[in-house]
Motif scaffolding. Structure first.
Motif, mmCIF file in Angstrom:
data_model
loop_
_atom_site.group_PDB
_atom_site.id
_atom_site.type_symbol
_atom_site.label_atom_id
_atom_site.label_comp_id
_atom_site.label_asym_id
_atom_site.label_seq_id
_atom_site.Cartn_x
_atom_site.Cartn_y
_atom_site.Cartn_z
ATOM 1 N N TRP A 170 -12.901 29.130 -0.112
ATOM 2 C CA TRP A 170 -13.794 27.974 -0.135
ATOM 3 C C TRP A 170 -13.350 26.829 0.773
ATOM 4 O O TRP A 170 -14.095 25.885 0.985
ATOM 5 C CB TRP A 170 -13.918 27.433 -1.563
ATOM 6 C CG TRP A 170 -14.447 28.449 -2.529
ATOM 7 C CD1 TRP A 170 -15.638 29.089 -2.449
ATOM 8 C CD2 TRP A 170 -13.817 28.923 -3.704
ATOM 9 N NE1 TRP A 170 -15.786 29.934 -3.514
ATOM 10 C CE2 TRP A 170 -14.682 29.856 -4.303
ATOM 11 C CE3 TRP A 170 -12.597 28.658 -4.322
ATOM 12 C CZ2 TRP A 170 -14.371 30.522 -5.472
ATOM 13 C CZ3 TRP A 170 -12.294 29.326 -5.495
ATOM 14 C CH2 TRP A 170 -13.167 30.247 -6.053
ATOM 15 N N SER A 177 -14.723 22.756 -4.966
ATOM 16 C CA SER A 177 -15.811 23.650 -4.573
ATOM 17 C C SER A 177 -16.991 23.536 -5.520
ATOM 18 O O SER A 177 -18.145 23.481 -5.091
ATOM 19 C CB SER A 177 -15.304 25.099 -4.548
ATOM 20 O OG SER A 177 -16.360 25.987 -4.304
ATOM 21 N N LYS A 179 -17.672 20.872 -7.347
ATOM 22 C CA LYS A 179 -18.265 19.562 -7.110
ATOM 23 C C LYS A 179 -19.182 19.583 -5.899
ATOM 24 O O LYS A 179 -20.266 19.000 -5.907
ATOM 25 C CB LYS A 179 -17.173 18.502 -6.907
ATOM 26 C CG LYS A 179 -16.442 18.132 -8.176
ATOM 27 C CD LYS A 179 -15.367 17.125 -7.879
ATOM 28 C CE LYS A 179 -14.505 16.842 -9.083
ATOM 29 N NZ LYS A 179 -13.396 15.923 -8.770
ATOM 30 N N GLN A 180 -18.746 20.255 -4.824
ATOM 31 C CA GLN A 180 -19.569 20.358 -3.617
ATOM 32 C C GLN A 180 -20.865 21.093 -3.894
ATOM 33 O O GLN A 180 -21.932 20.657 -3.474
ATOM 34 C CB GLN A 180 -18.806 21.085 -2.508
ATOM 35 C CG GLN A 180 -17.729 20.280 -1.858
ATOM 36 C CD GLN A 180 -16.956 21.100 -0.829
ATOM 37 O OE1 GLN A 180 -17.125 22.317 -0.730
ATOM 38 N NE2 GLN A 180 -16.100 20.430 -0.079
ATOM 39 N N SER A 181 -20.781 22.198 -4.625
ATOM 40 C CA SER A 181 -22.002 22.976 -4.872
ATOM 41 C C SER A 181 -22.946 22.246 -5.814
ATOM 42 O O SER A 181 -24.157 22.355 -5.676
ATOM 43 C CB SER A 181 -21.652 24.347 -5.438
ATOM 44 O OG SER A 181 -21.026 24.225 -6.700
ATOM 45 N N SER A 182 -22.425 21.467 -6.778
ATOM 46 C CA SER A 182 -23.315 20.710 -7.675
ATOM 47 C C SER A 182 -23.964 19.544 -6.938
ATOM 48 O O SER A 182 -25.057 19.134 -7.289
ATOM 49 C CB SER A 182 -22.559 20.215 -8.904
ATOM 50 O OG SER A 182 -21.571 19.277 -8.531
ATOM 51 N N ASN A 183 -23.308 19.005 -5.919
ATOM 52 C CA ASN A 183 -23.904 17.922 -5.128
ATOM 53 C C ASN A 183 -25.019 18.450 -4.225
ATOM 54 O O ASN A 183 -25.928 17.710 -3.870
ATOM 55 C CB ASN A 183 -22.851 17.207 -4.278
ATOM 56 C CG ASN A 183 -21.913 16.376 -5.137
ATOM 57 O OD1 ASN A 183 -22.256 15.981 -6.251
ATOM 58 N ND2 ASN A 183 -20.728 16.114 -4.626
ATOM 59 N N ASN A 184 -24.939 19.735 -3.855
ATOM 60 C CA ASN A 184 -25.934 20.335 -2.968
ATOM 61 C C ASN A 184 -27.205 20.749 -3.720
ATOM 62 O O ASN A 184 -28.191 21.069 -3.102
ATOM 63 C CB ASN A 184 -25.355 21.549 -2.250
ATOM 64 C CG ASN A 184 -24.258 21.135 -1.271
ATOM 65 O OD1 ASN A 184 -24.220 19.998 -0.826
ATOM 66 N ND2 ASN A 184 -23.390 22.066 -0.960
ATOM 67 N N ILE A 185 -27.156 20.758 -5.025
ATOM 68 C CA ILE A 185 -28.319 21.209 -5.809
ATOM 69 C C ILE A 185 -29.358 20.170 -5.904
ATOM 70 O O ILE A 185 -29.390 19.075 -5.839
ATOM 71 C CB ILE A 185 -27.871 21.652 -7.219
ATOM 72 C CG1 ILE A 185 -26.990 22.879 -7.107
ATOM 73 C CG2 ILE A 185 -29.062 21.937 -8.098
ATOM 74 C CD1 ILE A 185 -26.454 23.381 -8.418
#
Length: 185
Positions: A170, A177, A179-185
């Motif tokens: 990642w 990782s 945190k990054q994916s939850s921000n992209n949602i």
């Protein structure tokens, strides 16, 4: 108070135990014996309601084949399992669902996980004694975590020690990782 022989008491207890057994579970256990091994591979009992057994089949051809022999199967089932089934219904509905349940989940080795550290570190400094209370357990856990994190590379975002596999996969630690994916949602 009457004195009954132990054999009589054991017989009564055995009858009570059989009465309490789930008839559907007994049916599932003896299904292959009743319908045959080939038919058992293409059929699964799903439920029993109002003296009617619902059976899932792998195809419409198997449903039709078993429907033609349902009277003989009912006689076998009722005799073998002391049941009073009136009818059997065969359908392809539920075959995929019941098939998914019976398949074991694929497993992976711990060494294949990106967070796996292996035996990189020597834990001889950490005692393996049984802890007496919560505080001692926490202190022991803390020492183990510190010993395991010695020499690990740091996450580029939070600067916490991170297993090399996580950084390769990642580019950051698992928490960053997520945190990054939850921000992209």
């Amino acid at each position: 108070m009457s004195l009954k022989p132990i054999n009589d008491i054991l017989g009564i207890l055995e009858q009570q135990a059989k009465w309490r057994e789930d008839p559907f579970q007994l049916l599932i256990q003896s299904w292959a014996e009743i319908v045959g091994t080939v038919a058992a591979k293409h059929s699964r009992p799903l439920s029993m309601q109002r003296d009617v057994l619902r059976v899932a089949t792998s195809s419409a051809a198997w449903a039709q084949n078993l429907t033609f022999s349902r009277q003989a199967l009912l006689v076998k089932l009722n005799a073998k399992l002391s049941m009073s089934l009136v009818d059997m219904r065969f359908s392809t509905a539920g075959w995929q669902k019941s098939k998914e349940v019976s398949q074991p989940q694929p497993s992976f080795l711990p060494s294949e996980h990106p967070s796996y550290l292996g035996d990189i570190h020597n834990y001889s400094t950490v005692s393996k004694t049984t802890e007496q209370n919560a505080n001692q357990a926490f202190e022991s856990w803390s020492r183990i975590r510190q010993a395991r994190s010695q020499g690990l590379p740091l996450c580029s975002q939070c600067q916490s020690p991170t297993p090399p596999g996580e950084l390769q996969r990642w580019g950051v630690c698992a928490l960053c990782s997520v945190k990054q994916s939850s921000n992209n949602i």
